[in-house]
Design a protein around this motif. Sequence first.
Motif, PDB file in Angstrom:
ATOM      1  N   ASP A 216       0.843  -1.189   0.000  1.00 46.42           N
ATOM      2  CA  ASP A 216       0.000   0.000   0.000  1.00 46.42           C
ATOM      3  C   ASP A 216       0.888   1.252   0.000  1.00 46.42           C
ATOM      4  OD1 ASP A 216      -1.843   2.003   0.303  1.00 46.42           O
ATOM      5  OD2 ASP A 216      -2.696   1.248   2.171  1.00 46.42           O
ATOM      6  N   GLU A 217       0.901   1.967  -1.099  1.00 45.33           N
ATOM      7  CA  GLU A 217       1.729   3.173  -1.223  1.00 45.33           C
ATOM      8  C   GLU A 217       1.304   4.266  -0.235  1.00 45.33           C
ATOM      9  OE1 GLU A 217       4.309   4.168  -2.909  1.00 45.33           O
ATOM     10  OE2 GLU A 217       4.657   2.671  -4.467  1.00 45.33           O
ATOM     11  N   GLU A 218       0.093   4.183   0.273  1.00 48.35           N
ATOM     12  CA  GLU A 218      -0.404   5.213   1.183  1.00 48.35           C
ATOM     13  C   GLU A 218      -0.038   4.963   2.645  1.00 48.35           C
ATOM     14  OE1 GLU A 218      -2.033   8.111   0.191  1.00 48.35           O
ATOM     15  OE2 GLU A 218      -1.284   7.361  -1.737  1.00 48.35           O
ATOM     16  N   SER A 219       0.482   3.769   2.948  1.00 53.74           N
ATOM     17  CA  SER A 219       0.772   3.441   4.350  1.00 53.74           C
ATOM     18  C   SER A 219       1.775   4.393   4.978  1.00 53.74           C
ATOM     19  CB  SER A 219       1.290   2.000   4.455  1.00 53.74           C
ATOM     20  OG  SER A 219       0.298   1.073   4.091  1.00 53.74           O
ATOM     21  N   ILE A 220       2.764   4.812   4.202  1.00 57.94           N
ATOM     22  CA  ILE A 220       3.781   5.719   4.737  1.00 57.94           C
ATOM     23  C   ILE A 220       3.148   7.018   5.234  1.00 57.94           C
ATOM     24  CG2 ILE A 220       4.315   6.622   2.425  1.00 57.94           C
ATOM     25  CD1 ILE A 220       7.163   7.115   3.388  1.00 57.94           C
ATOM     26  N   TRP A 221       2.135   7.501   4.510  1.00 57.82           N
ATOM     27  CA  TRP A 221       1.505   8.766   4.899  1.00 57.82           C
ATOM     28  C   TRP A 221       0.604   8.568   6.117  1.00 57.82           C
ATOM     29  CZ3 TRP A 221       4.863  11.383   2.859  1.00 57.82           C
ATOM     30  CH2 TRP A 221       5.321  11.151   1.562  1.00 57.82           C
ATOM     31  N   TYR A 222       0.030   7.400   6.248  1.00 60.72           N
ATOM     32  CA  TYR A 222      -0.736   7.079   7.454  1.00 60.72           C
ATOM     33  C   TYR A 222       0.158   7.213   8.689  1.00 60.72           C
ATOM     34  CZ  TYR A 222      -3.324   4.261  10.870  1.00 60.72           C
ATOM     35  OH  TYR A 222      -3.972   3.826  12.002  1.00 60.72           O
ATOM     36  N   MET A 223       1.431   6.795   8.543  1.00 57.41           N
ATOM     37  CA  MET A 223       2.371   6.869   9.661  1.00 57.41           C
ATOM     38  C   MET A 223       2.934   8.273   9.840  1.00 57.41           C
ATOM     39  SD  MET A 223       4.435   3.239   9.392  1.00 57.41           S
ATOM     40  CE  MET A 223       3.865   2.113   8.136  1.00 57.41           C
ATOM     41  N   MET A 224       3.387   8.886   8.741  1.00 57.60           N
ATOM     42  CA  MET A 224       4.034  10.188   8.837  1.00 57.60           C
ATOM     43  C   MET A 224       3.063  11.265   9.325  1.00 57.60           C
ATOM     44  SD  MET A 224       7.211   9.668   7.940  1.00 57.60           S
ATOM     45  CE  MET A 224       7.132   7.971   8.571  1.00 57.60           C
ATOM     46  N   GLU A 225       1.865  11.282   8.776  1.00 58.10           N
ATOM     47  CA  GLU A 225       0.910  12.356   9.079  1.00 58.10           C
ATOM     48  C   GLU A 225       0.239  12.196  10.439  1.00 58.10           C
ATOM     49  OE1 GLU A 225      -1.720  12.323   5.750  1.00 58.10           O
ATOM     50  OE2 GLU A 225      -0.219  13.141   4.354  1.00 58.10           O
ATOM     51  N   ASN A 226       0.280  10.950  10.975  1.00 56.12           N
ATOM     52  CA  ASN A 226      -0.378  10.705  12.262  1.00 56.12           C
ATOM     53  C   ASN A 226       0.612  10.395  13.385  1.00 56.12           C
ATOM     54  OD1 ASN A 226      -3.393  10.666  11.560  1.00 56.12           O
ATOM     55  ND2 ASN A 226      -2.539   9.275  10.024  1.00 56.12           N
ATOM     56  N   ASN A 227       1.926  10.550  13.105  1.00 62.22           N
ATOM     57  CA  ASN A 227       2.958  10.280  14.128  1.00 62.22           C
ATOM     58  C   ASN A 227       2.808   8.874  14.710  1.00 62.22           C
ATOM     59  OD1 ASN A 227       3.874  12.927  13.791  1.00 62.22           O
ATOM     60  ND2 ASN A 227       2.524  13.695  15.391  1.00 62.22           N
ATOM     61  N   ARG A 228       2.884   7.893  13.812  1.00 68.78           N
ATOM     62  CA  ARG A 228       2.677   6.503  14.219  1.00 68.78           C
ATOM     63  C   ARG A 228       3.684   5.576  13.560  1.00 68.78           C
ATOM     64  NH1 ARG A 228      -3.900   6.285  13.128  1.00 68.78           N
ATOM     65  NH2 ARG A 228      -4.484   7.684  14.857  1.00 68.78           N
ATOM     66  N   VAL A 229       3.943   4.456  14.238  1.00 65.13           N
ATOM     67  CA  VAL A 229       4.553   3.313  13.580  1.00 65.13           C
ATOM     68  C   VAL A 229       3.468   2.245  13.549  1.00 65.13           C
ATOM     69  CG1 VAL A 229       5.556   2.486  15.778  1.00 65.13           C
ATOM     70  CG2 VAL A 229       6.416   1.608  13.591  1.00 65.13           C
ATOM     71  N   ALA A 230       3.165   1.754  12.364  1.00 67.96           N
ATOM     72  CA  ALA A 230       1.999   0.887  12.204  1.00 67.96           C
ATOM     73  C   ALA A 230       2.326  -0.308  11.328  1.00 67.96           C
ATOM     74  CB  ALA A 230       0.834   1.684  11.600  1.00 67.96           C
ATOM     75  N   ALA A 231       1.558  -1.351  11.511  1.00 65.33           N
ATOM     76  CA  ALA A 231       1.648  -2.523  10.638  1.00 65.33           C
ATOM     77  C   ALA A 231       0.238  -3.053  10.420  1.00 65.33           C
ATOM     78  CB  ALA A 231       2.548  -3.589  11.245  1.00 65.33           C
ATOM     79  N   PHE A 232       0.081  -3.841   9.352  1.00 66.20           N
ATOM     80  CA  PHE A 232      -1.257  -4.160   8.878  1.00 66.20           C
ATOM     81  C   PHE A 232      -1.397  -5.649   8.540  1.00 66.20           C
ATOM     82  CE2 PHE A 232       0.336  -0.042   7.601  1.00 66.20           C
ATOM     83  CZ  PHE A 232      -0.607   0.838   8.134  1.00 66.20           C
ATOM     84  N   GLY A 233      -2.615  -6.137   8.624  1.00 58.68           N
ATOM     85  CA  GLY A 233      -2.908  -7.513   8.220  1.00 58.68           C
ATOM     86  C   GLY A 233      -2.113  -8.533   9.001  1.00 58.68           C
ATOM     87  N   ASP A 234      -1.570  -9.509   8.280  1.00 57.36           N
ATOM     88  CA  ASP A 234      -0.802 -10.582   8.922  1.00 57.36           C
ATOM     89  C   ASP A 234       0.462 -10.067   9.597  1.00 57.36           C
ATOM     90  OD1 ASP A 234      -2.684 -12.382   8.058  1.00 57.36           O
ATOM     91  OD2 ASP A 234      -1.546 -13.023   6.298  1.00 57.36           O
ATOM     92  N   ALA A 235       0.933  -8.880   9.190  1.00 56.57           N
ATOM     93  CA  ALA A 235       2.176  -8.336   9.749  1.00 56.57           C
ATOM     94  C   ALA A 235       1.940  -7.425  10.947  1.00 56.57           C
ATOM     95  CB  ALA A 235       2.929  -7.563   8.669  1.00 56.57           C
ATOM     96  N   LYS A 236       0.694  -7.227  11.354  1.00 57.22           N
ATOM     97  CA  LYS A 236       0.419  -6.242  12.408  1.00 57.22           C
ATOM     98  C   LYS A 236       1.059  -6.613  13.737  1.00 57.22           C
ATOM     99  CE  LYS A 236      -4.084  -8.155  13.825  1.00 57.22           C
ATOM    100  NZ  LYS A 236      -5.526  -7.874  13.951  1.00 57.22           N
ATOM    101  N   ARG A 237       1.347  -7.892  13.955  1.00 58.15           N
ATOM    102  CA  ARG A 237       1.951  -8.337  15.212  1.00 58.15           C
ATOM    103  C   ARG A 237       3.321  -7.716  15.465  1.00 58.15           C
ATOM    104  NH1 ARG A 237       5.532 -12.774  14.039  1.00 58.15           N
ATOM    105  NH2 ARG A 237       5.407 -13.367  11.843  1.00 58.15           N
ATOM    106  N   PHE A 238       3.979  -7.247  14.389  1.00 62.90           N
ATOM    107  CA  PHE A 238       5.323  -6.704  14.562  1.00 62.90           C
ATOM    108  C   PHE A 238       5.330  -5.419  15.387  1.00 62.90           C
ATOM    109  CE2 PHE A 238       5.842  -9.318  10.704  1.00 62.90           C
ATOM    110  CZ  PHE A 238       6.888 -10.124  11.144  1.00 62.90           C
ATOM    111  N   VAL A 239       4.217  -4.751  15.470  1.00 71.81           N
ATOM    112  CA  VAL A 239       4.143  -3.564  16.324  1.00 71.81           C
ATOM    113  C   VAL A 239       4.368  -3.952  17.785  1.00 71.81           C
ATOM    114  CG1 VAL A 239       2.596  -1.723  17.135  1.00 71.81           C
ATOM    115  CG2 VAL A 239       2.669  -2.319  14.715  1.00 71.81           C
TER     116      VAL A 239
END
Length: 340
Positions: A216-239
């Motif tokens: 997802d090319e938009e994931s970086i902006w989800y993190m940058m604009e909201n001051n977050r480190v995030a992961a999604f789907g099967d990889a979300k556990r890495f948070v």
Amino acid sequence: MLYRLRSTDGKFDRLEPVAFKDFSSFGNLEKDLEELIAASILDVLFEDASLMPIFQERQYQAEADIYALNENGELIIFELKRGAAGEDAVHQALRYAQDAGQWTFSTLQNKYNQYINSSTDLSLAHKEAFNLEHPLDAKEINKKQHLIIIGSAADDSLINAVDYWKHQGISIDFLPYRIYEINGEKYFEFFALPYDRHKNPSDVKGVLFDTNRSWDEESIWYMMENNRVAAFGDAKRFVEYVYPGDIVFFSHKWTGIVAAGRVKKGSIKAPDDETLYRDVEFITPIPRKGQAIKAMPFGKVSEITGKSFFWARTIKVPYLSKDEADNLAKELKAYLEKST
């Protein structure tokens, strides 16, 4: 081995061994142990030894449980035993290693494509995973094999058989595991080579964390604009692998490290079923949507840290110590400001 500390008048004065079990004690299948190890082989159990899983056994096939490549293209073969297995298990694993040693690159390519359910060139995937300057030639992959048997720490027959073949010059190691049941909770203890080194989760560390660009090319902006480190789907556990105080370096595929942020105090948040995130405070300049993304190249990151990272996962092991993370953050800040 785990020991309970006993004390008299506030002074620790004796050790009491805690009884341990294995997977068979709970009726779990060997496949359960295989899935647990396969899911954790890079980011938890072997955090300082980068491995690229390329295949898992298929039902009713004479195959080892897990096959992986190291940075040099050597094949690491894992055979897992949930309970007492004995020396016959070693003989079986040696046969698997003998068979695997004769696999051509084409065979490995086919197995890898089955594993990832996609048609991806194995050499290029290996190059990207280890950030090599050039892909390995086909004949350089699987030139050598290493066998690792994971089994119960109480299986003396299995341990003795591994020691025998190791002294005969075979590249084979035994990694024991134990399961403890304490106050109704179960704990998995595992010993990784060479010195069972693991970062203490309570220690501040540096973590290279992927921005999810492949999906997802938009994931970086989800993190940058909201001051977050995030992961999604099967990889979300890495948070769950990052803690307050850690420094997260945002790794943008095909680009480099684009920012660094310190994880803030507070719990992990789940805005929906597919997302986990932690809040961060950025300590370097960050990219802005609609502008060219400035980044420190991956090669320079390795040059500064002196480490070779496994780039193909959400978390790029190995972790950095606090001093290493502070230094990289300082260098990254100066690099990004200079590029502005």
